[in-house]
Enzyme design. Structure first.
Site, PDB file in Angstrom:
ATOM      1  N   THR A  83       0.819  -1.221   0.000  1.00  0.00           N
ATOM      2  CA  THR A  83       0.000   0.000   0.000  1.00  0.00           C
ATOM      3  C   THR A  83       0.855   1.275   0.000  1.00  0.00           C
ATOM      4  N   GLY A 122       2.611  -2.915   8.223  1.00  0.00           N
ATOM      5  CA  GLY A 122       2.896  -3.216   9.622  1.00  0.00           C
ATOM      6  C   GLY A 122       4.317  -3.736   9.758  1.00  0.00           C
ATOM      7  N   GLU A 369      -6.147  -5.969   4.289  1.00  0.00           N
ATOM      8  CA  GLU A 369      -6.307  -7.106   3.365  1.00  0.00           C
ATOM      9  C   GLU A 369      -7.459  -6.882   2.395  1.00  0.00           C
TER      10      GLU A 369
HETATM   11  C1  LIG Z   1      -8.175  -7.127  23.012  1.00  0.00           C
HETATM   12  C2  LIG Z   1      -6.980  -7.388  22.164  1.00  0.00           C
HETATM   13  C3  LIG Z   1      -7.304  -8.283  20.972  1.00  0.00           C
HETATM   14  C4  LIG Z   1      -6.091  -8.461  20.107  1.00  0.00           C
HETATM   15  C5  LIG Z   1      -6.511  -9.200  18.908  1.00  0.00           C
HETATM   16  C6  LIG Z   1      -5.471  -9.061  17.896  1.00  0.00           C
HETATM   17  C7  LIG Z   1      -6.147  -9.237  16.598  1.00  0.00           C
HETATM   18  C8  LIG Z   1      -5.143  -9.220  15.575  1.00  0.00           C
HETATM   19  C9  LIG Z   1      -5.731  -9.947  14.441  1.00  0.00           C
HETATM   20  C10 LIG Z   1      -4.637 -10.258  13.520  1.00  0.00           C
HETATM   21  C11 LIG Z   1      -5.197 -11.009  12.406  1.00  0.00           C
HETATM   22  C12 LIG Z   1      -4.686 -11.014  11.288  1.00  0.00           C
HETATM   23  C13 LIG Z   1      -3.467 -10.251  11.013  1.00  0.00           C
HETATM   24  C14 LIG Z   1      -3.436  -9.934   9.627  1.00  0.00           C
HETATM   25  C15 LIG Z   1      -2.550  -8.810   9.446  1.00  0.00           C
HETATM   26  C16 LIG Z   1      -3.149  -7.992   8.378  1.00  0.00           C
HETATM   27  C17 LIG Z   1      -2.168  -7.122   7.790  1.00  0.00           C
HETATM   28  C18 LIG Z   1      -2.776  -6.398   6.661  1.00  0.00           C
HETATM   29  C19 LIG Z   1      -1.880  -6.412   5.486  1.00  0.00           C
HETATM   30  C20 LIG Z   1      -2.445  -5.702   4.280  1.00  0.00           C
HETATM   31  O1  LIG Z   1      -3.409  -5.020   4.337  1.00  0.00           O
HETATM   32  S1  LIG Z   1      -1.576  -5.966   2.848  1.00  0.00           S
HETATM   33  C21 LIG Z   1      -2.349  -5.015   1.640  1.00  0.00           C
HETATM   34  C22 LIG Z   1      -3.659  -5.598   1.234  1.00  0.00           C
HETATM   35  N1  LIG Z   1      -4.164  -4.900   0.078  1.00  0.00           N
HETATM   36  C23 LIG Z   1      -5.245  -5.251  -0.523  1.00  0.00           C
HETATM   37  O2  LIG Z   1      -5.919  -6.166  -0.128  1.00  0.00           O
HETATM   38  C24 LIG Z   1      -5.589  -4.483  -1.761  1.00  0.00           C
HETATM   39  C25 LIG Z   1      -6.947  -4.807  -2.290  1.00  0.00           C
HETATM   40  N2  LIG Z   1      -6.938  -4.814  -3.739  1.00  0.00           N
HETATM   41  C26 LIG Z   1      -6.767  -5.978  -4.449  1.00  0.00           C
HETATM   42  O3  LIG Z   1      -6.626  -7.048  -3.908  1.00  0.00           O
HETATM   43  C27 LIG Z   1      -6.782  -5.925  -5.932  1.00  0.00           C
HETATM   44  O4  LIG Z   1      -6.141  -4.906  -6.502  1.00  0.00           O
HETATM   45  C28 LIG Z   1      -8.213  -6.041  -6.505  1.00  0.00           C
HETATM   46  C29 LIG Z   1      -9.110  -4.920  -6.046  1.00  0.00           C
HETATM   47  C30 LIG Z   1      -8.769  -7.369  -6.026  1.00  0.00           C
HETATM   48  C31 LIG Z   1      -8.058  -6.124  -8.028  1.00  0.00           C
HETATM   49  O5  LIG Z   1      -8.743  -5.224  -8.731  1.00  0.00           O
HETATM   50  P1  LIG Z   1      -8.597  -5.156 -10.320  1.00  0.00           P
HETATM   51  O6  LIG Z   1      -9.725  -5.856 -10.964  1.00  0.00           O
HETATM   52  O7  LIG Z   1      -8.286  -3.765 -10.684  1.00  0.00           O
HETATM   53  O8  LIG Z   1      -7.312  -6.013 -10.501  1.00  0.00           O
HETATM   54  P2  LIG Z   1      -6.420  -6.615 -11.541  1.00  0.00           P
HETATM   55  O9  LIG Z   1      -6.568  -5.954 -12.856  1.00  0.00           O
HETATM   56  O10 LIG Z   1      -5.095  -6.605 -10.918  1.00  0.00           O
HETATM   57  O11 LIG Z   1      -6.937  -8.143 -11.640  1.00  0.00           O
HETATM   58  C32 LIG Z   1      -8.064  -8.464 -12.335  1.00  0.00           C
HETATM   59  C33 LIG Z   1      -8.333  -9.942 -12.343  1.00  0.00           C
HETATM   60  O12 LIG Z   1      -7.643 -10.638 -11.313  1.00  0.00           O
HETATM   61  C34 LIG Z   1      -8.564 -11.213 -10.407  1.00  0.00           C
HETATM   62  N3  LIG Z   1      -7.980 -11.167  -9.070  1.00  0.00           N
HETATM   63  C35 LIG Z   1      -7.817 -10.095  -8.303  1.00  0.00           C
HETATM   64  N4  LIG Z   1      -7.255 -10.461  -7.144  1.00  0.00           N
HETATM   65  C36 LIG Z   1      -7.043 -11.782  -7.206  1.00  0.00           C
HETATM   66  C37 LIG Z   1      -6.509 -12.727  -6.293  1.00  0.00           C
HETATM   67  N5  LIG Z   1      -6.081 -12.375  -5.077  1.00  0.00           N
HETATM   68  N6  LIG Z   1      -6.444 -14.007  -6.677  1.00  0.00           N
HETATM   69  C38 LIG Z   1      -6.899 -14.404  -7.883  1.00  0.00           C
HETATM   70  N7  LIG Z   1      -7.431 -13.541  -8.792  1.00  0.00           N
HETATM   71  C39 LIG Z   1      -7.511 -12.252  -8.445  1.00  0.00           C
HETATM   72  C40 LIG Z   1      -9.773 -10.358 -10.561  1.00  0.00           C
HETATM   73  O13 LIG Z   1     -10.922 -11.007 -10.090  1.00  0.00           O
HETATM   74  C41 LIG Z   1      -9.791 -10.131 -12.041  1.00  0.00           C
HETATM   75  O14 LIG Z   1     -10.211 -11.328 -12.656  1.00  0.00           O
HETATM   76  P3  LIG Z   1     -10.956 -11.263 -14.044  1.00  0.00           P
HETATM   77  O15 LIG Z   1     -10.043 -10.620 -15.018  1.00  0.00           O
HETATM   78  O16 LIG Z   1     -12.233 -10.479 -13.835  1.00  0.00           O
HETATM   79  O17 LIG Z   1     -11.254 -12.693 -14.349  1.00  0.00           O
HETATM   80  C1  FAD Z   2      -4.358  -1.588  10.486  1.00  0.00           C
HETATM   81  C2  FAD Z   2      -3.928  -1.658   9.064  1.00  0.00           C
HETATM   82  C3  FAD Z   2      -2.840  -2.440   8.726  1.00  0.00           C
HETATM   83  C4  FAD Z   2      -2.402  -2.479   7.398  1.00  0.00           C
HETATM   84  N1  FAD Z   2      -1.292  -3.221   7.076  1.00  0.00           N
HETATM   85  C5  FAD Z   2      -0.804  -3.190   5.811  1.00  0.00           C
HETATM   86  C6  FAD Z   2       0.389  -3.906   5.469  1.00  0.00           C
HETATM   87  O1  FAD Z   2       0.994  -4.582   6.299  1.00  0.00           O
HETATM   88  N2  FAD Z   2       0.844  -3.816   4.205  1.00  0.00           N
HETATM   89  C7  FAD Z   2       0.206  -3.092   3.253  1.00  0.00           C
HETATM   90  O2  FAD Z   2       0.673  -3.061   2.125  1.00  0.00           O
HETATM   91  N3  FAD Z   2      -0.948  -2.433   3.530  1.00  0.00           N
HETATM   92  C8  FAD Z   2      -1.454  -2.463   4.793  1.00  0.00           C
HETATM   93  N4  FAD Z   2      -2.622  -1.782   5.099  1.00  0.00           N
HETATM   94  C9  FAD Z   2      -3.296  -1.033   4.053  1.00  0.00           C
HETATM   95  C10 FAD Z   2      -4.592  -1.667   3.627  1.00  0.00           C
HETATM   96  O3  FAD Z   2      -4.383  -2.848   2.935  1.00  0.00           O
HETATM   97  C11 FAD Z   2      -5.399  -0.680   2.807  1.00  0.00           C
HETATM   98  O4  FAD Z   2      -5.736   0.392   3.650  1.00  0.00           O
HETATM   99  C12 FAD Z   2      -6.621  -1.315   2.227  1.00  0.00           C
HETATM  100  O5  FAD Z   2      -6.273  -2.190   1.193  1.00  0.00           O
HETATM  101  C13 FAD Z   2      -7.658  -0.290   1.728  1.00  0.00           C
HETATM  102  O6  FAD Z   2      -7.103   0.537   0.791  1.00  0.00           O
HETATM  103  P1  FAD Z   2      -7.226   2.151   0.899  1.00  0.00           P
HETATM  104  O7  FAD Z   2      -6.713   2.532   2.235  1.00  0.00           O
HETATM  105  O8  FAD Z   2      -6.542   2.651  -0.300  1.00  0.00           O
HETATM  106  O9  FAD Z   2      -8.739   2.441   0.834  1.00  0.00           O
HETATM  107  P2  FAD Z   2      -9.498   3.230  -0.331  1.00  0.00           P
HETATM  108  O10 FAD Z   2      -9.497   2.355  -1.536  1.00  0.00           O
HETATM  109  O11 FAD Z   2      -8.959   4.592  -0.476  1.00  0.00           O
HETATM  110  O12 FAD Z   2     -10.954   3.253   0.269  1.00  0.00           O
HETATM  111  C14 FAD Z   2     -11.656   4.459   0.609  1.00  0.00           C
HETATM  112  C15 FAD Z   2     -13.147   4.281   0.269  1.00  0.00           C
HETATM  113  O13 FAD Z   2     -13.292   4.168  -1.135  1.00  0.00           O
HETATM  114  C16 FAD Z   2     -14.098   3.041  -1.464  1.00  0.00           C
HETATM  115  N5  FAD Z   2     -13.625   2.501  -2.744  1.00  0.00           N
HETATM  116  C17 FAD Z   2     -12.376   2.339  -3.185  1.00  0.00           C
HETATM  117  N6  FAD Z   2     -12.342   1.784  -4.394  1.00  0.00           N
HETATM  118  C18 FAD Z   2     -13.603   1.572  -4.749  1.00  0.00           C
HETATM  119  C19 FAD Z   2     -14.238   1.015  -5.913  1.00  0.00           C
HETATM  120  N7  FAD Z   2     -13.533   0.537  -6.939  1.00  0.00           N
HETATM  121  N8  FAD Z   2     -15.573   0.945  -5.946  1.00  0.00           N
HETATM  122  C20 FAD Z   2     -16.309   1.391  -4.909  1.00  0.00           C
HETATM  123  N9  FAD Z   2     -15.773   1.922  -3.781  1.00  0.00           N
HETATM  124  C21 FAD Z   2     -14.443   2.015  -3.700  1.00  0.00           C
HETATM  125  C22 FAD Z   2     -13.885   2.066  -0.323  1.00  0.00           C
HETATM  126  O14 FAD Z   2     -14.997   1.197  -0.188  1.00  0.00           O
HETATM  127  C23 FAD Z   2     -13.760   3.013   0.870  1.00  0.00           C
HETATM  128  O15 FAD Z   2     -15.047   3.296   1.342  1.00  0.00           O
HETATM  129  C24 FAD Z   2      -3.079  -1.747   6.412  1.00  0.00           C
HETATM  130  C25 FAD Z   2      -4.202  -0.982   6.755  1.00  0.00           C
HETATM  131  C26 FAD Z   2      -4.620  -0.931   8.065  1.00  0.00           C
HETATM  132  C27 FAD Z   2      -5.812  -0.097   8.424  1.00  0.00           C
END
Ligand SMILES: CCCCCCCCCC/C=C\CCCCCCCC(=O)SCCNC(=O)CCNC(=O)[C@H](O)C(C)(C)COP(=O)(O)OP(=O)(O)OC[C@H]1O[C@@H](n2cnc3c(N)ncnc32)[C@H](O)[C@@H]1OP(=O)(O)O
Ligand code: FAD
Length: 609
Positions: A83, A122, A369
């Site tokens: 991100t 993170g 995620e």
């Molecule tokens: C009281 C105390 C309590 C304490 C508790 C503690 C609790 C702790 C809990 C801890 C638990 C868990 C810990 C986890 C830690 C989390 C860390 C977080 C890390 C992150 O956030 S990492 C960053 C994550 N980012 C995202 O997720 C981004 C989201 N966006 C996307 O995934 C993609 O870009 C998209 C939106 C899915 C794709 O959009 P788009 O269509 O534009 O994409 P493309 O052109 O690239 O692809 C199109 C094509 O590909 C298919 N596709 C997309 N993604 C996938 C995939 N993953 N696998 C397979 N195929 C995929 C998509 O469907 C399209 O297919 P099509 O062409 O239509 O057939």
């Molecule tokens: C606690 C925490 C830990 C994280 N850890 C990591 C990490 O370890 N590594 C990492 O790489 N990232 C990490 N992230 C980032 C995280 O993966 C992104 O914040 C997440 O994927 C959402 O993306 P954004 O922030 O760009 O949201 P945005 O896409 O800017 O979303 C803003 C608003 O726009 C809307 N929106 C966006 N696109 C569309 C669309 N196409 N159609 C309709 N509505 C839309 C959403 O629904 C939302 O309401 C973390 C985030 C948090 C909060």
């Protein structure tokens, strides 16, 4: 604790956990359990859940041999830096560049704009020595889109950032403690060079001459790490929901309000149907998410094995299921934790109820995620594709197999006649299938009215999300039913789970009645019968509710809640907690002489008292 103290204390715990894992030693499952009880977000999460899996999934054999031993022994600490400040959801829109320089055989990593700064990863801000960085690959002036690279960030001797790297923590997040134990970070590259062999090259390669060799496998495999984490987040949703429900259920059995007759004791609030109607569906959800989480783990293992054998057929379904269920379960759990706080009345708002901290730490699961709406839109795309292929001879499989019975499901009428019919699994399932299919088909029909499909998709986003949610709810209901059909030891246990399964399903019908009625999946009479059956199920669950949350086997220490104590000794302990507050260290508060006394004295003087 201050932020600095909290951060350092989490480092201490993480390193101690790692020491225990090695010394005892602990198996992988036991280590996961230890993480669960450590109970705080920390750098180990990203190292083990994302950095190591990204190398395993996207690295070549040589890269794995080089980097995994170091990562496995934690001689390097890694994070997952995808991100950016300007782009999170839109991964293909990332701006960081990795330009190949054939003269030096290196990639030059650069952050061309402020919005291209990595922002959020993170473990990045203060801890990680290395990261998997996602950047646009450029060779010979051509942009090949986003690829992963292993990058060393900090000096291994003194932990200072390497020249060309600016790095730090992004600041305080929601809540007091919560996610602030984690150093979510920012990172900018100023023409920072890495050797060519640090591009993760299992999926596509750059040769010594700078030739880009695309892979013959789907490029979406680059997103594999996210699929794996989304799958684990579903099981975590069950754990968090169960935790909140355990607190609210035990406290609802302790708390009494109204209903006293002739000076007798008041009614336990858990006996009010309104309390049951809010609480028991959440209890049912905790169980439902656990079972769907188990199934999703199976699905993920299955797709992983298939991918290893170059069978990519089930990848789209695995992506849709992990994305949709991650979205649906985390949204329901965040809402559920907040509902549990309200179910505990005023005391739920106290920090010592354990619920505010749980909410604050859990709620970002709706965003990380993948934003939950963005993820449901992925499910919607998958559904629209499946609907468009109906009648093409390609039978839908897996979780969309029901769409293969479109002809029947589009015209069938529910045969529910009496309330007990709602305890028939086939009838419940068909109701959910009809609603999901009809919503998907309705979206597809509306889409077909647009000349430009993408424009139509944008116009119908809200409907598409609802259709996707309906499909995900069907999956959860159907996996709960499958679980009941399997081996469950003990007739009594099975009966209790059956009650919860139907509460889960019937409550969804009640909550989304508009969907079920507008798609003619049921009639309003059948909806009333569902409500009637729901009330009866609540009565059956009531005597077992506390046992059903005790079954989660959470210790008082883990729950961290005065309201959710196993012994129910709530009131004396609330007093004990209150007396521990620093404000109660002195009888007269600091500030009395400065502010309160002069104020009172002034009034006393003017009133001539
Ligand atoms: C009281 C105390 C309590 C304490 C508790 C503690 C609790 C702790 C809990 C801890 C638990 C868990 C810990 C986890 C830690 C989390 C860390 C977080 C890390 C992150 O956030 S990492 C960053 C994550 N980012 C995202 O997720 C981004 C989201 N966006 C996307 O995934 C993609 O870009 C998209 C939106 C899915 C794709 O959009 P788009 O269509 O534009 O994409 P493309 O052109 O690239 O692809 C199109 C094509 O590909 C298919 N596709 C997309 N993604 C996938 C995939 N993953 N696998 C397979 N195929 C995929 C998509 O469907 C399209 O297919 P099509 O062409 O239509 O057939
Ligand atoms: C606690 C925490 C830990 C994280 N850890 C990591 C990490 O370890 N590594 C990492 O790489 N990232 C990490 N992230 C980032 C995280 O993966 C992104 O914040 C997440 O994927 C959402 O993306 P954004 O922030 O760009 O949201 P945005 O896409 O800017 O979303 C803003 C608003 O726009 C809307 N929106 C966006 N696109 C569309 C669309 N196409 N159609 C309709 N509505 C839309 C959403 O629904 C939302 O309401 C973390 C985030 C948090 C909060």
């Amino acid at each position: 604790m201050t932020r600095k103290e909290l951060f350092k204390n989490t480092l201490r715990k993480s390193v101690h956990a790692w020491k225990l894992i090695n010394e005892l030693p602990l198996s992988d499952d036991e280590s996961l359990m230890l993480r669960h009880f450590m109970d705080q977000p920390g750098f180990l999460d990203l190292h083990w859940r994302m950095f190591v899996p990204a190398i395993k999934g996207q690295g070549t054999e040589e890269q794995k041999q080089k980097w995994l031993p170091l990562a496995n022994k934690m001689q390097i600490i890694g994070c997952y830096a995808q991100t950016e400040l300007g782009h999170g959801s839109n991964v293909q829109g990332l701006e960081t560049t990795a330009t190949f320089d054939p003269q030096t055989d290196q990639f030059i990593l650069h952050s061309p704009t402020q919005t291209s700064s990595k922002w959020w990863p993170g473990g990045l801000g203060k801890v990680s020595t290395h990261a998997v960085i996602y950047a646009r690959l450029i060779t010979d002036g051509k942009d090949h889109g986003v690829h992963g690279f292993i990058v060393q960030l900090r000096n291994m001797d003194d932990h200072s950032p390497l020249p060309g790297i600016t790095i730090g923590d992004i600041g305080v997040k929601f809540g007091n403690g919560a996610y602030n134990s984690m150093d979510n970070g920012f990172l900018m590259f100023d023409k920072f060079c890495i050797p060519r062999d640090q591009m993760l090259m299992r999926l596509s390669k750059v040769t010594r001459e700078g030739k880009y060799v695309p892979s013959d496998v789907p490029r979406q495999l680059m997103y594999g790490t996210m699929v794996s984490v989304r799958q684990t987040i579903v099981s975590n949703a069950s754990i968090a929901m169960a935790r909140a429900v355990c607190i609210a259920t035990r406290y609802s059995a302790v708390r009494r309000q109204f209903g006293s007759q002739n000076g007798g004791i008041e009614t336990q609030v858990i006996d009010y149907k309104t309390q049951q109607n809010r609480l028991f569906p959440l209890l049912a959800s905790a169980y439902a998410f656990r079972f769907v989480g188990e199934w999703l783990k199976w699905l993920y293992t299955d797709v992983t094995q298939r991918l290893e054998a170059s069978d990519f057929a089930t990848l789209p379904e695995a992506h849709a299921c992990t994305a949709g269920l991650k979205s649906m379960t985390t949204s329901a759990t965040s809402d559920g934790i907040e509902e549990c706080r309200k179910l505990c009345g005023g005391h739920g708002y106290l920090w010592c109820s354990g619920l505010p901290e749980l909410f604050a730490v859990y709620v970002p699961a709706c965003t990380y995620e993948g934003d939950n709406v963005v993820l449901q839109l992925q499910v919607a795309r998958f559904l629209m594709k499946t609907v468009s292929q109906l009648g093409s001879g390609k039978a839908p499989a897996g979780t969309t197999a029901y769409m293969g019975r479109a002809k029947h499901l589009l015209q069938c009428r529910s045969s529910i006649r009496k309330a007990e019919d709602w305890l028939n699994p086939a009838m419940v399932l068909e109701t959910f299938e009809a609603r999901a299919l009809r919503m998907a088909v309705s979206c597809a029909n509306n889409l077909s009215k647009f000349e430009n499909q993408e424009q139509g998709f944008s116009e119908l986003l809200a409907d598409l999300v609802e259709a996707a949610i309906a499909h995900c709810q069907l999956i959860v209901v159907s996996k709960f039913i499958v679980k009941l059909e399997g081996e469950i030891k003990g007739k009594g246990v099975k009966n209790q789970l059956k009650n919860l399964c139907y509460i889960y399903a019937l409550h969804l019908i009640h909550k989304h009645l508009g969907d079920f009625l507008s798609t003619n999946s049921i009639t309003s009479e059948q909806a009333s019968l569902a409500n009637h059956q729901l009330r009866s199920l609540y009565t059956q669950v009531r005597p077992n509710a506390v046992a059903l949350v005790d079954a989660f086997d959470y210790t008082d220490h883990y729950l961290g809640s005065v309201l959710g104590r196993y012994d129910g000794n709530v009131y004396p302990k609330l007093f004990e907690e209150a007396l521990k507050d620093p404000l109660n260290d002195t009888v007269v508060p600091d500030g009395y002489h400065e502010y309160i006394r002069p104020l009172i004295k002034q009034h006393l003087r003017s009133a001539r008292l």
